[in-house]
Enzyme design. Structure first.
Site, PDB file in Angstrom:
ATOM      1  N   SER B 220       0.861  -1.184   0.000  1.00 34.82           N
ATOM      2  CA  SER B 220       0.000   0.000   0.000  1.00 34.82           C
ATOM      3  C   SER B 220       0.897   1.234   0.000  1.00 34.82           C
ATOM      4  CB  SER B 220      -0.964  -0.023   1.183  1.00 34.82           C
ATOM      5  OG  SER B 220      -0.278  -0.126   2.396  1.00 34.82           O
ATOM      6  N   GLY B 222      -0.173   4.391   0.366  1.00 32.15           N
ATOM      7  CA  GLY B 222      -0.930   5.524   0.915  1.00 32.15           C
ATOM      8  C   GLY B 222      -1.861   6.105  -0.138  1.00 32.15           C
ATOM      9  N   GLY B 225      -2.302   4.611  -3.789  1.00 31.95           N
ATOM     10  CA  GLY B 225      -2.959   3.346  -4.091  1.00 31.95           C
ATOM     11  C   GLY B 225      -2.120   2.137  -3.749  1.00 31.95           C
ATOM     12  N   GLY B 251      -6.001   0.363   5.387  1.00 33.49           N
ATOM     13  CA  GLY B 251      -5.231  -0.837   5.046  1.00 33.49           C
ATOM     14  C   GLY B 251      -6.029  -2.101   5.327  1.00 33.49           C
ATOM     15  N   ASP B 252      -6.806  -2.091   6.414  1.00 31.27           N
ATOM     16  CA  ASP B 252      -7.620  -3.263   6.757  1.00 31.27           C
ATOM     17  C   ASP B 252      -8.727  -3.470   5.720  1.00 31.27           C
ATOM     18  OD1 ASP B 252      -6.028  -3.451   9.037  1.00 31.27           O
ATOM     19  OD2 ASP B 252      -7.396  -2.188  10.201  1.00 31.27           O
TER      20      ASP B 252
END
Lengths: 312, 312
Positions: B220, B222, B225, B251-252
């Site tokens: 990831s 941030g 993407g 992120g989850d």
């Protein structure tokens, strides 16, 4: 027994961090959980001094369960009897974030659960029952949301009707209203006393607070000790030298000593000496809210108590 | 069902204060309690997407009770089934202190309870049983004290032995050890990937992480993407425009979308588009860790997915 009331009990958490930096992430290296709220602190000190003590007020939710379990688990001295009234809302948490390097503390206090009219009615019934066995009662700390601002005045009147001496330790409007119901003792700190009376001169402010309805005013002056304005006159009590440490709970220890002196019928100079020594021994203890027993015994004969003439 | 593992679950508390000032006292004006820990967040998002989901890991003490009660109380979408293993130690709290004026957040994370060897054994037994019904498993977050650093490697091997695809979302040494056991997917952020590989160039670092044992690396980046290095090649997926909001849980949400794509058997560009849209919709939600459903649907067709040649 001595009864203490804590309407806004708390689960006190102490978090040790390297240093608190706003807007960053911190790993808490140490967590300490304690039963909190002024009246519970007062009761624990009274228990440690060997007095039979009962706590009432409110507790609810899983935080309330934890507070009650921690209260039951304490073993030093006389056990404190739990007569807390259950609430639907959860007991608040208070968090003291301590910087490991400096010892400086940042405090975060949840507001507490909203108390319903039914819960307040259940409490006043329990309180009235408990007064039957009480030799003194202390009303301590802030009011949780939902309780009317004249709540302490109502409880002072119930105690006086039952003939039980009552000490009120709160601030702001609940103190202002409570005083009008004529409590036996109030124990404001200098800031609370100034807020109440508009005067920052402690002697004048203490006398003014008496005129407003308090029979005796015991003002805590921080490291300078205590000033008492009583029906028998003024006294000022101070430790032999300023003590350095964590002042958390020092005021609650003073309240415990004043209650103990009240039920033991000792004179004001003696009560004040005990209150100052116990307060200073609490500042000196490495554990917040506990008192250092050897320091207490060592300090007690060295506290100076001056009469108004010499103190002025 | 989809299984998520959270070894260090948390009671997530959000405290709103006017502004956090170190070494002063703060009245918390608003308290929000949520079940926390990455795997629980992933499971909640999967439930909201309509997937049958089971959570395991550890929960203990009154904080653990609260986490389980909050998990059971959530109603949106498919309910999440609780297969958490009890511990003697209490589940940790994590506290996000949010400044009301700026929205800036200060994080305080308790370390979590020490897990005993007996509790770890009980967990691996439960985990192995649950794998029997699992179509995919995600291993999420930090290890609580007392669990050996190779724990995730052990769980990856158990999942692979059961033929269940496994996604690993952790950092540091547990990630390094876990990768060697050859998980199907890892989902590091740029910082975790750099820490693992020593390279801050995402393409190079992602390829390096694959060589270390991960079949697919979804990094990831941030607001930029996701970058995926898969056995079928590299893809980069980005939202149509950067989104502003609270990145907690983004992120989850990406992990949840990757698991959903895995069990639905969709291709990588489709999975990545869903992961980016769901992540961005989580940042846009006013409630930390929830996603904004209309924003998700609106963003999904507008996510750009580029192949390695055009992305380079």
């Amino acid at each position: 027994m001595i009864l203490t009331v804590t309407l806004n009990t708390a689960l006190d958490l102490t978090y040790e961090v390297a240093a608190l930096t706003p807007h960053s992430s911190h790993r808490v290296s140490r967590v300490v959980e304690r039963p909190g709220g002024k009246g519970l602190n007062v009761a624990r000190v009274l228990g440690a001094l060997g007095h039979e003590t009962v706590v009432t007020g409110f507790a609810g939710g899983t935080t309330g369960e934890t507070v009650r379990a921690l209260l039951a688990a304490r073993t030093a001295g006389q056990p404190v009897r739990d007569a807390l009234v259950p609430t639907t809302g959860a007991t608040r948490r208070t968090i003291a974030v301590v910087d490991a390097s400096s010892g400086d503390t940042t405090q975060l206090n949840e507001p507490g659960p909203a108390i319903t009219p039914g819960e307040w009615a259940a409490f006043t019934t329990r309180f009235t029952e408990l007064l039957g066995d009480a030799r003194a009662v202390a009303l301590c700390g802030s009011l949780p949301p939902g309780i009317h601002v004249g709540a302490y005045a109502e409880l002072v009147r119930l105690a006086r009707a039952a003939g039980v001496p009552v000490l009120l330790d709160t601030s702001g409007e609940p103190l202002r209203r409570g005083i009008a119901a004529r409590p036996d003792v109030i124990k404001p700190n200098a800031e609370e006393l100034a807020q109440l009376t508009g005067s920052r001169e402690p002697h004048r402010a203490a006398r003014d607070a008496r005129r407003r309805g308090a029979h005796t005013v015991v003002a805590s002056l921080g490291p300078d000790g205590l000033l008492a304005a009583t029906p028998d006159g003024l006294w000022q009590a101070a430790p032999p030298a300023p003590v350095r440490g964590n002042p958390t709970g020092a005021g609650d220890s003073a309240v415990a000593a004043l209650l103990a002196g009240l039920v033991d019928g000792t004179d004001w100079p003696d009560r004040l000496a005990h209150a100052v020594a116990l307060s200073a021994a609490t500042v000196l203890s490495p554990v917040a809210g506990e008192f250092d027993e050897p320091a207490y015994r060592e300090l007690l004969p060295r506290v100076t108590v001056q009469t108004p003439a010499t103190a002025a």
